[in-house]
Design an enzyme around this catalytic site. Structure first.
Site, mmCIF file in Angstrom:
data_model
loop_
_atom_site.group_PDB
_atom_site.id
_atom_site.type_symbol
_atom_site.label_atom_id
_atom_site.label_comp_id
_atom_site.label_asym_id
_atom_site.label_seq_id
_atom_site.Cartn_x
_atom_site.Cartn_y
_atom_site.Cartn_z
ATOM 1 N N SER A 1 -11.474 -1.845 0.113
ATOM 2 C CA SER A 1 -10.178 -1.664 0.768
ATOM 3 C C SER A 1 -10.198 -2.220 2.180
ATOM 4 O O SER A 1 -9.232 -2.813 2.653
ATOM 5 C CB SER A 1 -9.826 -0.177 0.853
ATOM 6 O OG SER A 1 -9.234 0.277 -0.313
ATOM 7 N N HIS B 1 -4.113 5.054 4.209
ATOM 8 C CA HIS B 1 -4.743 3.829 3.713
ATOM 9 C C HIS B 1 -4.080 2.556 4.244
ATOM 10 O O HIS B 1 -4.737 1.663 4.793
ATOM 11 C CB HIS B 1 -4.692 3.875 2.178
ATOM 12 C CG HIS B 1 -5.643 2.976 1.479
ATOM 13 N ND1 HIS B 1 -5.248 1.831 0.827
ATOM 14 C CD2 HIS B 1 -6.979 3.053 1.310
ATOM 15 C CE1 HIS B 1 -6.298 1.252 0.278
ATOM 16 N NE2 HIS B 1 -7.361 1.971 0.544
ATOM 17 N N ASP C 1 0.832 -1.199 0.000
ATOM 18 C CA ASP C 1 0.000 0.000 0.000
ATOM 19 C C ASP C 1 0.871 1.255 0.000
ATOM 20 O O ASP C 1 1.968 1.249 -0.541
ATOM 21 C CB ASP C 1 -0.937 -0.032 1.213
ATOM 22 C CG ASP C 1 -2.288 0.597 0.921
ATOM 23 O OD1 ASP C 1 -2.342 1.826 0.775
ATOM 24 O OD2 ASP C 1 -3.278 -0.139 0.845
#
Length: 652
Positions: A410, A235, A194
């Site tokens: 996600s 994230h 990520d």
């Protein structure tokens, strides 16, 4: 090893017959598959060229010699590609990160070096995070709870749903049943590929695996996220907390596998992605990393058809064949956030048979509005709450904070990675295919439903219930761990080219075109398939509007899979699909012998024209019966249903 980053803490072939092979994959198979994927990548957008080059040397060399070759040509060597002894990643700092034209002068410099066999400049492409949200909560939002003492556990309805936030009771991952068996993820490492992981976060630090981590965006061992005012790079940290946030430390919430390790692979934070960055990320430390979790992919705009390139495909194939000391790495992929206007079978990562594609549901059982549907999805986990759109997944955040608003597929993929980590602790000898079989056999329909009533639950030819949105249902950690403890590895996997239709046929304007392939599933050969796992339809077609083409595959046992749905945003009239491998998991366990039917039609408000040029049917599965040596304790379990179907078939 210190956890601190220094600046933070002080093939080309016209036939597919080479696809007939036995695991492990051989070089010919890899080249054929890679060529198919490469041919199909979208080409309508202007190309972008980066300052990275793939360089192949004429002879094997260590890193010091590669450094010298790079230096004398004005480049720097960023390291070997996938541990190769003659392929290296060179970069030229004087070149911009992105330019519209290939640098011929730099190509000439490299190709004129007597030690270099060939060099190619890396094309840049977009990869987007799935489910990013700017909403966040700080320490002032913490409230105390007694079970366990992590303050956000009460908000983690996907771990224990008692009806909070308008949810449906017991609609969760059933992790407490796994924890009650003494399984918490020990000795398993999940890598979060990520934008970085805040490994200094107090809820992650104890479970951080520094040896398995790396930053491929900055080329150093410290995958710390680059902080921005909009929290865009939160994230990866959020995903990491879902897997391995520590339990009973009074901070944020609890990870699904709270005693497992998490590694950070920072690879999304640069202007453009390249094949070499993706490949090195997915091939990083395959014997230290058990599970790779990816919550990103091609742009979810409903018109992109894209997937892994050459080196990335090689990395994934090597991972499933050689990773985890030969048991195979598990690649978990978020199915996509393009909503009903997109189809995840057009995403070559999520639709790969070597990855486990995970969709999401919200806390009352509905699909989320951003969920894509496709026949390649294997199972589902959770994302948002239903009544309150700001109620998402509670997890760790940047600056040592916590959030309750992580969302999208996600959020779903790392939850699945956590469940798989529990299964791997319960049985460390599980192969990558065993994990897929366990997912099929233990996932539950529960209360999952399509809010728009487009996709119902159906039963395939051996009695397995599936849904076009949710795959085989929501992962059940307790059931998966219990079955994993008893599991006998499935028989070897074979790959059979079942047949092809190579005629150029027009797609009718007002009705369907049907194509049939009759197959004996390679009976009597070395690649005989009697029990399906994945089935691929490799298709070449063009039309005046690609987004209006829909495709259905009907198995000999009557299972109907929509392998391509209408995509209203896809206006393509030039590229179409070229040898694109549409995949379905819906015929899992079925007998593949008989007539397979492909239905091609337009779903359009205006007349369209098109041609299908090629359809090749690929069967992937086992010759021997799976599950036959597993004990059955519940007659109504999926395992019992499938075993009975197989036994009845063998009697006849």
């Amino acid at each position: 090893m210190s956890f601190c980053r220094p600046n933070i803490c002080a093939i080309s072939t016209s036939r597919l017959d080479k696809w007939l092979f036995v695991r492990p994959l051989n070089a010919a198979i890899i080249l054929v598959l890679i060529s198919i994927i490469e041919i199909t990548l979208i080409q309508s957008s202007p190309e972008v060229f980066t300052n990275s080059f793939l360089v192949r040397l004429k002879r094997d060399a260590d890193k010091h010699i590669a450094h010298q070759i790079a230096k004398r040509n004005g480049f720097i060597n960023l390291g070997a590609v996938l541990g190769s002894s003659n392929e290296f990643h060179f970069m030229h700092r004087a070149l911009p990160h992105a330019r519209s034209k290939r640098s011929l002068s730099h190509h000439r410099i490299l190709k004129s070096d007597p030690s270099i066999q060939f060099a190619t400049q890396q094309i840049g492409f977009r990869r987007t995070k799935r489910g990013y949200t700017k909403l966040r909560l700080g320490p002032e939002d913490l409230s105390l709870n007694n079970e366990p003492n992590d303050p956000y556990f009460q908000f983690q309805w996907y771990l224990k749903n008692v009806g909070q936030n308008g949810g449906k009771k017991r609609l969760d991952l059933n992790v407490e049943a796994a924890w009650a068996q003494g399984i918490t993820g020990k000795n398993v490492t999940t890598a979060i590929m990520d934008d970085g992981v805040d490994y200094m976060h107090l809820d992650i630090r104890e479970n951080y695996n520094a040896r398995a981590s790396y930053d491929f965006s900055s080329n150093d061992p410290y995958p710390y996220p680059r902080y921005t005012d909009d929290w865009f790079n939160s994230h990866g940290t959020r995903c990491a907390g879902e897997v391995a946030a520590k339990r009973d430390n009074g901070i944020c919430g609890v990870g699904v596998a709270y005693d497992s390790k998490v590694a950070g692979i920072r690879m999304l934070d640069q202007p453009y992605m390249t094949d070499l960055i993706e490949a090195n990320s997915m091939g990083h430390e395959p014997d230290l990393i058990d599970i790779y979790s990816a919550s990103w992919g091609p742009t979810d705009d409903g018109k992109t058809v894209d997937g892994p390139r050459n080196a990335t495909m090689r990395a994934i194939v090597r991972g499933v064949n050689e990773g985890r000391r030969g048991l195979g790495n598990i690649y978990v992929w978020a199915s996509g956030d393009g909503g009903e206007d997109d189809d995840c079978n057009c995403d070559g990562y999520a639709a790969s048979m070597w990855t486990i594609s995970i969709n999401s549901a919200i806390n009352d059982g509905q699909n989320a509005h951003y969920d894509e549907s496709c026949s390649s999805t294997l199972a589902s986990t959770f994302s948002n709450g239903a009544k309150d759109p700001h109620t998402g997944v509670a997890t760790t955040d940047l600056y040592g904070k916590c959030t309750k608003t992580h969302s999208g597929t996600s959020a779903a993929a790392p939850e699945a990675a956590g469940v798989f980590a529990l299964a791997l602790e319960a049985n460390p000898n599980l192969t990558w295919r065993d994990v897929q079989h366990l997912s099929v056999l233990t996932s539950k329909r529960n209360s999952l439903y399509d809010s728009k009533r487009r996709f119902n639950w159906n039963m395939n030819g051996v009695g397995l219930e599936f849904n076009h949105l949710f795959g085989y249902g929501v992962l059940d950690a307790g059931a998966m761990v219990a079955l994993a403890k008893l599991w006998k590895s499935v028989p070897p996997r074979f790959h059979c080219e079942a047949g092809s239709v190579n005629k150029v046929l027009p797609i009718p304007t007002n009705h369907s075109l049907y194509l049939d392939i009759s197959t004996n599933a390679c009976t009597g050969s070395d690649t005989e398939v009697n029990y399906n796992e994945h089935v691929q339809s490799v298709i070449t077609l063009n039309s005046t509007r690609r987004g209006d083409v829909t495709l259905y595959l009907i198995s000999p046992m009557g299972t109907r899979s929509m392998i391509l749905s209408r995509r209203p945003n896809d206006d393509d009239r030039h590229d179409g699909f070229t040898k694109w491998p549409f995949m379905t998991t819906h015929t899992w366990g079925e007998n593949p012998r008989g007539v397979w039917r492909l239905e091609v039609r337009f779903d359009s408000e205006s007349p369209q024209m098109g041609f299908i040029k090629e359809w090749t049917l690929m069967l992937h599965g086992t010759k021997e019966q799976p599950y036959k040596d597993l004990p059955v304790s519940d007659r109504n379990s999926k395992l019992a249903i499938v075993k009975k179907a197989h036994e009845d078939r063998n009697k006849h």
